[in-house]
Design a protein around this motif. Structure first.
Motif, PDB file in Angstrom:
ATOM      1  N   ASP A   1      29.974   0.869 -25.480  1.00  0.00           N
ATOM      2  CA  ASP A   1      28.847   1.283 -26.417  1.00  0.00           C
ATOM      3  C   ASP A   1      27.928   2.576 -25.876  1.00  0.00           C
ATOM      4  N   ALA A   2      27.490   2.488 -24.554  1.00  0.00           N
ATOM      5  CA  ALA A   2      26.635   3.414 -24.154  1.00  0.00           C
ATOM      6  C   ALA A   2      27.472   4.771 -23.931  1.00  0.00           C
ATOM      7  N   LEU A   3      28.526   4.883 -23.527  1.00  0.00           N
ATOM      8  CA  LEU A   3      29.172   6.076 -23.079  1.00  0.00           C
ATOM      9  C   LEU A   3      29.674   6.848 -24.577  1.00  0.00           C
ATOM     10  N   VAL A   4      30.453   5.838 -25.614  1.00  0.00           N
ATOM     11  CA  VAL A   4      30.730   6.530 -26.721  1.00  0.00           C
ATOM     12  C   VAL A   4      29.490   6.806 -27.379  1.00  0.00           C
ATOM     13  N   SER A   5      28.724   5.754 -27.658  1.00  0.00           N
ATOM     14  CA  SER A   5      27.458   6.174 -28.626  1.00  0.00           C
ATOM     15  C   SER A   5      26.699   7.430 -28.101  1.00  0.00           C
ATOM     16  N   GLY A   6      26.394   7.263 -26.508  1.00  0.00           N
ATOM     17  CA  GLY A   6      25.919   8.425 -26.036  1.00  0.00           C
ATOM     18  C   GLY A   6      26.578   9.845 -26.265  1.00  0.00           C
ATOM     19  N   TYR A   7      28.076   9.675 -26.171  1.00  0.00           N
ATOM     20  CA  TYR A   7      28.775  10.985 -26.593  1.00  0.00           C
ATOM     21  C   TYR A   7      28.472  11.676 -28.120  1.00  0.00           C
ATOM     22  N   PHE A   8      28.548  10.539 -29.025  1.00  0.00           N
ATOM     23  CA  PHE A   8      28.488  10.830 -30.463  1.00  0.00           C
ATOM     24  C   PHE A   8      26.972  11.408 -30.716  1.00  0.00           C
ATOM     25  N   ALA A   9      25.926  11.025 -29.797  1.00  0.00           N
ATOM     26  CA  ALA A   9      24.495  11.223 -30.074  1.00  0.00           C
ATOM     27  C   ALA A   9      24.403  12.606 -29.614  1.00  0.00           C
ATOM     28  N   ALA A  10      25.011  12.990 -28.203  1.00  0.00           N
ATOM     29  CA  ALA A  10      24.959  14.391 -27.942  1.00  0.00           C
ATOM     30  C   ALA A  10      25.560  15.078 -28.872  1.00  0.00           C
ATOM     31  N   ARG A  11      26.826  14.872 -29.415  1.00  0.00           N
ATOM     32  CA  ARG A  11      27.428  15.908 -30.465  1.00  0.00           C
ATOM     33  C   ARG A  11      26.595  15.992 -31.944  1.00  0.00           C
ATOM     34  N   ARG A  12      25.731  14.914 -32.144  1.00  0.00           N
ATOM     35  CA  ARG A  12      24.960  15.161 -33.348  1.00  0.00           C
ATOM     36  C   ARG A  12      23.902  16.206 -32.973  1.00  0.00           C
ATOM     37  N   ALA A  13      23.646  16.442 -31.698  1.00  0.00           N
ATOM     38  CA  ALA A  13      22.622  17.385 -31.376  1.00  0.00           C
ATOM     39  C   ALA A  13      23.039  18.755 -31.294  1.00  0.00           C
ATOM     40  N   ARG A  14      24.382  18.923 -31.588  1.00  0.00           N
ATOM     41  CA  ARG A  14      24.831  20.433 -31.415  1.00  0.00           C
ATOM     42  C   ARG A  14      25.382  20.851 -32.634  1.00  0.00           C
ATOM     43  N   PRO A  15      25.311  22.003 -33.109  1.00  0.00           N
ATOM     44  CA  PRO A  15      25.755  22.520 -34.319  1.00  0.00           C
ATOM     45  C   PRO A  15      27.234  22.476 -34.590  1.00  0.00           C
ATOM     46  N   GLU A  16      28.003  22.560 -33.506  1.00  0.00           N
ATOM     47  CA  GLU A  16      29.491  22.803 -33.718  1.00  0.00           C
ATOM     48  C   GLU A  16      29.881  21.053 -34.077  1.00  0.00           C
ATOM     49  N   PRO A  17      31.020  21.318 -35.038  1.00  0.00           N
ATOM     50  CA  PRO A  17      31.509  20.194 -35.512  1.00  0.00           C
ATOM     51  C   PRO A  17      32.271  19.347 -34.629  1.00  0.00           C
ATOM     52  N   THR A  18      32.315  17.898 -34.971  1.00  0.00           N
ATOM     53  CA  THR A  18      32.866  16.860 -34.252  1.00  0.00           C
ATOM     54  C   THR A  18      33.821  16.184 -35.159  1.00  0.00           C
ATOM     55  N   LEU A  19      35.383  16.014 -34.873  1.00  0.00           N
ATOM     56  CA  LEU A  19      36.214  15.032 -35.667  1.00  0.00           C
ATOM     57  C   LEU A  19      36.439  13.867 -34.722  1.00  0.00           C
ATOM     58  N   ALA A  20      36.138  12.566 -35.180  1.00  0.00           N
ATOM     59  CA  ALA A  20      36.670  11.416 -34.605  1.00  0.00           C
ATOM     60  C   ALA A  20      38.184  11.202 -35.015  1.00  0.00           C
ATOM     61  N   LEU A  21      39.169  11.087 -34.167  1.00  0.00           N
ATOM     62  CA  LEU A  21      40.303  10.544 -34.540  1.00  0.00           C
ATOM     63  C   LEU A  21      40.333   9.028 -34.031  1.00  0.00           C
ATOM     64  N   MET A  22      40.285   8.051 -35.187  1.00  0.00           N
ATOM     65  CA  MET A  22      40.230   6.770 -34.842  1.00  0.00           C
ATOM     66  C   MET A  22      41.831   6.148 -34.702  1.00  0.00           C
ATOM     67  N   ALA A  23      42.157   6.068 -33.523  1.00  0.00           N
ATOM     68  CA  ALA A  23      43.592   5.518 -33.323  1.00  0.00           C
ATOM     69  C   ALA A  23      43.765   3.895 -33.606  1.00  0.00           C
ATOM     70  N   VAL A  24      44.346   3.587 -34.533  1.00  0.00           N
ATOM     71  CA  VAL A  24      44.707   2.070 -34.843  1.00  0.00           C
ATOM     72  C   VAL A  24      46.295   1.760 -34.708  1.00  0.00           C
ATOM     73  N   ASP A  25      46.601   0.639 -34.100  1.00  0.00           N
ATOM     74  CA  ASP A  25      47.931  -0.018 -33.716  1.00  0.00           C
ATOM     75  C   ASP A  25      48.744  -0.126 -35.066  1.00  0.00           C
ATOM     76  N   ALA A  26      49.779   0.596 -35.289  1.00  0.00           N
ATOM     77  CA  ALA A  26      50.646   0.246 -36.574  1.00  0.00           C
ATOM     78  C   ALA A  26      51.077  -1.380 -36.732  1.00  0.00           C
ATOM     79  N   ARG A  27      50.984  -1.871 -35.734  1.00  0.00           N
ATOM     80  CA  ARG A  27      51.236  -3.520 -35.660  1.00  0.00           C
ATOM     81  C   ARG A  27      50.337  -4.272 -36.064  1.00  0.00           C
ATOM     82  N   HIS A  28      49.081  -3.932 -36.081  1.00  0.00           N
ATOM     83  CA  HIS A  28      47.866  -4.405 -36.164  1.00  0.00           C
ATOM     84  C   HIS A  28      46.889  -4.250 -37.044  1.00  0.00           C
TER      85      HIS A  28
END
Ligand SMILES: Nc1nc2c(ncn2[C@@H]2O[C@H](COP(=O)(O)OP(=O)(O)OP(=O)(O)O)[C@@H](O)[C@H]2O)c(=O)[nH]1
Ligand SMILES: [Mg+2]
Length: 196
Positions: free
Chosen positions: A93-120
């Motif tokens: 939570d701390a590292l990932v949420s900190g990352y996305f919060a830092a990105r929100r403060a920037r004008p350049e776009p961010t795309l999250a590629l959310m990886a999920v396992d085909a089996r699950h």
């Protein structure tokens, strides 16, 4: 798609350590062992990110600078995975949420590629992460990984389940076999050219 440059920039324990280049970010999010680092290597066709059969390999945020033959530049970010014993969920939570919060403060776009396992399909931890990303206002595309592990009707059934449960773009890939990687590149380039 051809990648002209791909270089490791750094491993960061805090989002504030990331390079401040004014370029878009593409960030891999997902359960530990889902194949995020392997996918990065398959996309750039270099063995750049460390992978492991044991969950919990990527514990820091690893950043790679990428330049495509078509000219676009972006930072590819391999985030630590969630959901394995031995790691406090709070660290994620701390590292990932900190990352996305830092990105929100920037004008350049961010795309999250959310990886999920085909089996699950239908995992609670994936659903919770998706809700978190939505609530944080993060633009997300889903990548179904390890498609080679599924055959025939099971493949069709699982893909249907994923698409029914998930809004937004969804791409199914096998990093091992190269299946779906061109489609994923198209999704990435579309976002770089026309970010929402
Ligand atoms: N069959 C198959 N195996 C894969 C594929 N992608 C990854 N794997 C395997 O899945 C395991 C985990 O891969 P990683 O890329 O290290 O997973 P990760 O999501 O980066 O894991 P963490 O760093 O722990 O978050 C490795 O044994 C890979 O070889 C794939 O497309 N097909
Ligand atoms: Mg990894």
């Amino acid at each position: 798609m051809s990648v002209t440059e791909a270089e490791f920039v750094l491993s960061a324990a805090m989002a504030s350590q990331l390079p401040q280049d004014a370029i878009p970010h593409i960030a891999l999010v997902g359960r530990s062992n889902v194949g995020k680092s392997t996918l990065i290597n398959a996309l750039v066709r270099r063995k750049m990110a460390r992978t492991s059969a044991k969950p919990g390999k990527t514990r820091l945020l690893n950043a790679y600078r990428i330049r495509l033959s078509s000219g676009e530049r972006f930072l590819l970010v391999d985030l630590p995975g969630y959901g394995y014993a031995g790691r406090e969920e709070n660290d994620f939570d701390a590292l990932v949420s900190g990352y996305f919060a830092a990105r929100r403060a920037r004008p350049e776009p961010t795309l999250a590629l959310m990886a999920v396992d085909a089996r699950h399909p239908g995992l609670k931890s994936d659903a919770a992460t998706r809700v978190w990303l939505d609530e944080a206002g993060v633009t997300t595309a889903t990548v179904v990984t390890k498609l080679d592990k599924l055959k025939g009707v099971e493949r069709v059934r699982h893909l249907r389940e994923f698409s029914a449960a998930i809004e937004g773009p969804l791409v199914a890939v096998s990093a091992e076999r190269g299946e779906g990687l061109d489609t994923l590149w198209t999704t990435i380039r579309k976002h770089l050219l026309f970010p929402q």
